[in-house]
Design a protein around this motif. Structure first.
Motif, PDB file in Angstrom:
ATOM      1  N   TRP A  80      -6.394   4.302 -12.522  1.00  0.00           N
ATOM      2  CA  TRP A  80      -6.762   2.886 -12.441  1.00  0.00           C
ATOM      3  C   TRP A  80      -5.593   1.983 -12.809  1.00  0.00           C
ATOM      4  CZ3 TRP A  80     -10.284   1.256  -9.460  1.00  0.00           C
ATOM      5  CH2 TRP A  80     -11.385   2.074  -9.177  1.00  0.00           C
ATOM      6  N   THR A  81      -4.685   2.481 -13.616  1.00  0.00           N
ATOM      7  CA  THR A  81      -3.462   1.724 -13.877  1.00  0.00           C
ATOM      8  C   THR A  81      -2.653   1.575 -12.595  1.00  0.00           C
ATOM      9  OG1 THR A  81      -3.368   2.544 -16.159  1.00  0.00           O
ATOM     10  CG2 THR A  81      -1.345   1.643 -15.230  1.00  0.00           C
ATOM     11  N   ILE A  82      -2.542   2.659 -11.847  1.00  0.00           N
ATOM     12  CA  ILE A  82      -1.824   2.592 -10.575  1.00  0.00           C
ATOM     13  C   ILE A  82      -2.484   1.579  -9.649  1.00  0.00           C
ATOM     14  CG2 ILE A  82      -1.237   3.877  -8.472  1.00  0.00           C
ATOM     15  CD1 ILE A  82      -0.892   6.365 -10.275  1.00  0.00           C
ATOM     16  N   TRP A  83      -3.797   1.642  -9.523  1.00  0.00           N
ATOM     17  CA  TRP A  83      -4.494   0.731  -8.609  1.00  0.00           C
ATOM     18  C   TRP A  83      -4.185  -0.732  -8.917  1.00  0.00           C
ATOM     19  CZ3 TRP A  83      -5.995   2.309  -4.200  1.00  0.00           C
ATOM     20  CH2 TRP A  83      -6.628   3.540  -4.011  1.00  0.00           C
ATOM     21  N   TYR A  84      -4.262  -1.090 -10.174  1.00  0.00           N
ATOM     22  CA  TYR A  84      -4.212  -2.508 -10.522  1.00  0.00           C
ATOM     23  C   TYR A  84      -2.841  -3.018 -10.955  1.00  0.00           C
ATOM     24  CZ  TYR A  84      -9.212  -3.382 -10.083  1.00  0.00           C
ATOM     25  OH  TYR A  84     -10.475  -3.574  -9.572  1.00  0.00           O
TER      26      TYR A  84
ATOM     27  N   LEU B 151       0.815  -1.217   0.000  1.00  0.00           N
ATOM     28  CA  LEU B 151       0.000   0.000   0.000  1.00  0.00           C
ATOM     29  C   LEU B 151       0.851   1.270   0.000  1.00  0.00           C
ATOM     30  CD1 LEU B 151      -2.899  -0.965   2.458  1.00  0.00           C
ATOM     31  CD2 LEU B 151      -3.013  -0.788  -0.040  1.00  0.00           C
ATOM     32  N   GLN B 152       2.006   1.221   0.638  1.00  0.00           N
ATOM     33  CA  GLN B 152       2.873   2.399   0.636  1.00  0.00           C
ATOM     34  C   GLN B 152       3.362   2.703  -0.775  1.00  0.00           C
ATOM     35  OE1 GLN B 152       3.557   4.611   3.243  1.00  0.00           O
ATOM     36  NE2 GLN B 152       4.236   5.764   1.445  1.00  0.00           N
ATOM     37  N   HIS B 153       3.627   1.665  -1.543  1.00  0.00           N
ATOM     38  CA  HIS B 153       4.016   1.848  -2.942  1.00  0.00           C
ATOM     39  C   HIS B 153       2.893   2.550  -3.709  1.00  0.00           C
ATOM     40  CE1 HIS B 153       5.622   1.175  -6.909  1.00  0.00           C
ATOM     41  NE2 HIS B 153       4.695   0.291  -7.233  1.00  0.00           N
ATOM     42  N   LEU B 154       1.665   2.112  -3.493  1.00  0.00           N
ATOM     43  CA  LEU B 154       0.526   2.790  -4.125  1.00  0.00           C
ATOM     44  C   LEU B 154       0.463   4.250  -3.705  1.00  0.00           C
ATOM     45  CD1 LEU B 154      -2.540   0.352  -3.989  1.00  0.00           C
ATOM     46  CD2 LEU B 154      -0.996   0.813  -5.896  1.00  0.00           C
TER      47      LEU B 154
ATOM     48  N   LEU C 154       2.999   6.388  -5.480  1.00  0.00           N
ATOM     49  CA  LEU C 154       2.635   6.673  -6.867  1.00  0.00           C
ATOM     50  C   LEU C 154       1.508   7.696  -6.948  1.00  0.00           C
ATOM     51  CD1 LEU C 154       4.490   4.254  -7.438  1.00  0.00           C
ATOM     52  CD2 LEU C 154       2.859   3.546  -9.197  1.00  0.00           C
ATOM     53  N   PHE C 155       0.551   7.599  -6.030  1.00  0.00           N
ATOM     54  CA  PHE C 155      -0.541   8.579  -6.056  1.00  0.00           C
ATOM     55  C   PHE C 155      -0.064   9.962  -5.619  1.00  0.00           C
ATOM     56  CE2 PHE C 155      -3.626   4.972  -6.179  1.00  0.00           C
ATOM     57  CZ  PHE C 155      -4.291   5.389  -7.329  1.00  0.00           C
ATOM     58  N   ASN C 156       0.948  10.023  -4.766  1.00  0.00           N
ATOM     59  CA  ASN C 156       1.525  11.325  -4.420  1.00  0.00           C
ATOM     60  C   ASN C 156       2.075  11.997  -5.676  1.00  0.00           C
ATOM     61  OD1 ASN C 156       0.912  10.905  -1.737  1.00  0.00           O
ATOM     62  ND2 ASN C 156       2.980  10.288  -1.157  1.00  0.00           N
ATOM     63  N   LEU C 157       2.768  11.226  -6.505  1.00  0.00           N
ATOM     64  CA  LEU C 157       3.289  11.768  -7.759  1.00  0.00           C
ATOM     65  C   LEU C 157       2.157  12.067  -8.735  1.00  0.00           C
ATOM     66  CD1 LEU C 157       6.372   9.411  -8.125  1.00  0.00           C
ATOM     67  CD2 LEU C 157       6.455  11.895  -7.819  1.00  0.00           C
ATOM     68  N   PHE C 158       1.186  11.200  -8.785  1.00  0.00           N
ATOM     69  CA  PHE C 158       0.013  11.414  -9.632  1.00  0.00           C
ATOM     70  C   PHE C 158      -0.630  12.764  -9.317  1.00  0.00           C
ATOM     71  CE2 PHE C 158      -4.633  11.214  -9.909  1.00  0.00           C
ATOM     72  CZ  PHE C 158      -4.839  10.850 -11.230  1.00  0.00           C
TER      73      PHE C 158
END
Length: 210
Positions: free
Chosen positions: A68-72, A43-46, A49-53
């Motif tokens: 949704w690419t990040i999620w999956y 989850l930290q990896h997600l 990535l969302f911080n950068l998103f």
């Protein structure tokens, strides 16, 4: 900072997912990324990535596709297998077809997830370039954070004997270190490229013994 559960619910509602899909979708997502073997791909990896998103969202043409690419992209991850990307992409297709997300967008999400199997060998521009750069940004983090990442990767491959792991890890590090351009987007290249080279050189100098 928006927590992941809230973000998932909002993203799901934005693509017309039912309440039942939202609940089961988040449960599946959370359980996958908190698995006992998930020392880095978690989850930290997600969240990273969302911080950068969030920082580069205005540069994206289809933020929903990237989200949704990040999620999956790592929902299926088994360090003993080599088809994680394909299996994650197929699961994304199956789940997202149960929502109102357009078919062409779902296929781009599948393509983007599959691209992580090759990363630097894939021809990419636009949103895919940003997503791939987000996924590699850990390589350009500060050295302390990078060292934690490197140790976490070793933990995910703890089933591999030391000599074999170091040989394989050095091959991966050289793949990234020798790349003509590690980051595809100008913004992330300027931000992370130099530190990434320092980090990769540091781990190589240790013989991947972390």
């Amino acid at each position: 900072m928006k927590n992941l559960a809230t973000r998932f619910l909002e993203d799901a509602q934005n693509i017309g997912a039912t309440e039942a899909w939202c609940t089961s979708g988040w449960q599946e997502m959370e359980q996958a990324y908190i698995g006992p073997s998930r020392h880095y791909h978690n989850l930290q990896h997600l969240q990273n990535l969302f911080n950068l998103f969030d920082q580069y969202k205005d540069q994206l043409q289809e933020p929903d596709v990237v989200s949704w690419t990040i999620w999956y992209h790592d929902i299926i991850y088994n360090a003993k297998r080599k088809d994680n990307e394909l299996r994650s992409a197929e699961l994304a297709r199956v789940r997202l077809q149960q929502t109102n997300l357009a078919t062409d967008k779902i296929e781009r999400i599948v393509q983007y997830i599959e691209a992580t199997a090759q990363h630097l060998s894939v021809k990419a521009d636009g949103d895919l370039s940003y997503f791939l750069d987000f996924d590699l940004a850990i390589l350009g983090s500060d050295l302390d954070t990078y060292a934690v990442y490197a140790k976490a990767i070793r933990q995910e491959y703890r089933h591999v004997p030391g000599l074999l792991y170091r040989r394989g890890r050095r091959k991966v590090l050289r793949y990234f270190a020798d790349a003509p351009q590690l980051f595809r987007t100008p913004a992330l290249h300027m931000r992370f490229a130099k530190q990434a080279q320092r980090n990769l050189a540091w781990e190589l100098s240790k013989g991947a013994k972390l």
